[in-house]
Design an enzyme around this catalytic site. Structure first.
Site, mmCIF file in Angstrom:
data_model
loop_
_atom_site.group_PDB
_atom_site.id
_atom_site.type_symbol
_atom_site.label_atom_id
_atom_site.label_comp_id
_atom_site.label_asym_id
_atom_site.label_seq_id
_atom_site.Cartn_x
_atom_site.Cartn_y
_atom_site.Cartn_z
ATOM 1 C CB THR A 64 10.764 -0.581 -4.347
ATOM 2 O OG1 THR A 64 10.893 -1.034 -5.045
ATOM 3 C CG2 THR A 64 10.944 0.659 -3.405
ATOM 4 C CE LYS A 88 9.783 0.365 -7.954
ATOM 5 N NZ LYS A 88 9.033 -0.043 -7.413
ATOM 6 C CB THR A 104 5.480 -3.396 -9.449
ATOM 7 O OG1 THR A 104 4.441 -3.546 -8.937
ATOM 8 C CG2 THR A 104 6.509 -2.180 -8.611
#
Length: 336
Positions: free
Chosen positions: A241, A267, A278
């Site tokens: 992302t 990621k 995240t």
């Protein structure tokens, strides 16, 4: 200490240096210095790195981490070298291949239309040619994304054969979120001829926007067709992302005279805080290990790796580290 003597960012403190600070490093020792001070605490079988950062920009903190990577002989593509293992002592060797390094695993990623930029892959798949022992650990955030709940149910039996993940939309805080996540499992399972209950599903991206199943359904066949033995990089690209670098790694090691392989893609850039935030990590392994022991090994390892990393102190909703181990290396089953 001598190794970092010329570093403008990393300062290694020995016992005398720490004593000069009164036995600990006060936060104001770093104020405004754009630097990192590192204490290395060692004993006979373990090295612990204790670091203190000023409020650095990500560029500076990233450079500091790169210095650590170089010191521990980690490939630069790893970016975050989360544990300073001595690879020789652990009898591991860095190899290429990412999640495809382990026998029987293939991967790939394509653009299906979730993201507006057609030049960015936005959905990825990892497939084992046989059912694998599987385990995962999840974010402890009170609000969790719909894919987390679906994956938890699917992994209740400790078996998986496929992982699918989209980027661009987190499928979180949506009324139909779990329905869409389960549909992703069904679509992936149908394309690959795999039981949808044996699918690990994940999403990452914008929170609070409905995730349309249509582009995923329309391109699931193409995604499975893109899966290949050297597709780890494409899969890693498909889960990115805000990441500025692709993250993949692989190692080989020996168990019972059999060469085994462990690979991963990840990621994560900002909003990283202890207890997973995240970050999505997909690991593959060809060692033979029971689901119970795999779950124990993953949970124990995460305590000293991913759960000790912080970038900016924020937690998130969709974060997960998953692993599939298919046993194709041929070692005796690790069950205790």
């Amino acid at each position: 200490k001598a190794h970092y003597a010329s570093s403008p960012i990393v300062s290694v403190l020995d016992a005398q240096d720490v004593a000069a600070f009164g036995g600990f490093i006060p936060a104001n020792a770093l104020a405004g210095k754009d630097s990192m001070k590192l204490m290395v605490l060692g004993n006979d079988d373990r090295i612990e790195l204790v670091s203190l950062f000023d409020n650095l920009g990500k560029g500076s903190s990233g450079a500091a981490i790169d210095y650590l990577n170089l010191k521990t002989v980690a490939p630069e593509t790893t970016r975050l070298k989360l544990s300073a293992y001595n690879m020789e002592e652990k009898h591991m060797e860095h190899i290429s291949g990412g999640v495809c390094a382990a026998k029987g695993f293939q991967a790939g990623g394509i653009h299906c239309g979730i993201r507006k930029n057609r030049g960015k892959r936005d959905i990825s798949m990892i497939v084992s040619e046989v059912p694998a022992s599987a385990a995962a650990v999840y974010t402890r955030n009170l609000v969790k994304g719909a894919p987390i709940y679906v994956t938890q149910r699917n992994l209740a039996g400790g078996i998986a054969q496929l992982a699918v993940c989209n980027s661009g939309n987190a499928n979180t805080c949506n009324a139909d979120g779990e329905e869409v996540a389960w549909q992703m499992c069904e679509l992936a399972g149908k394309a690959a001829g795999i039981d949808p209950h044996h699918v690990i599903v994940a999403s990452t991206g914008v929170i609070g926007q409905p995730l349309s199943i249509e582009p995923i359904a329309q391109h699931m066949g193409a995604l499975y067709a893109a899966v290949k033995v050297n597709g780890s990089q494409e899969a890693a690209e498909g889960i990115m992302t805000t990441d500025t670098r692709l993250k993949e790694v692989a190692v080989s090691f020996v168990v019972d005279g059999k060469v085994c392989h462990l690979g991963g893609i990840a990621k994560g850039s900002g909003m990283i805080h202890p207890n997973l935030a995240t970050m999505l990590v997909f690991l593959t392994c060809d060692a033979a290990i029971s689901p119970a022991m795999l779950r124990k090994a993953l949970s124990d390892n995460v305590k000293d790796t991913f759960n000790m990393v912080s970038v900016d102190g924020d937690t998130s909703t969709n974060d997960m580290v998953s692993i599939m181990a298919n046993g194709l290396a041929g070692n005796a089953l690790i069950d205790s």
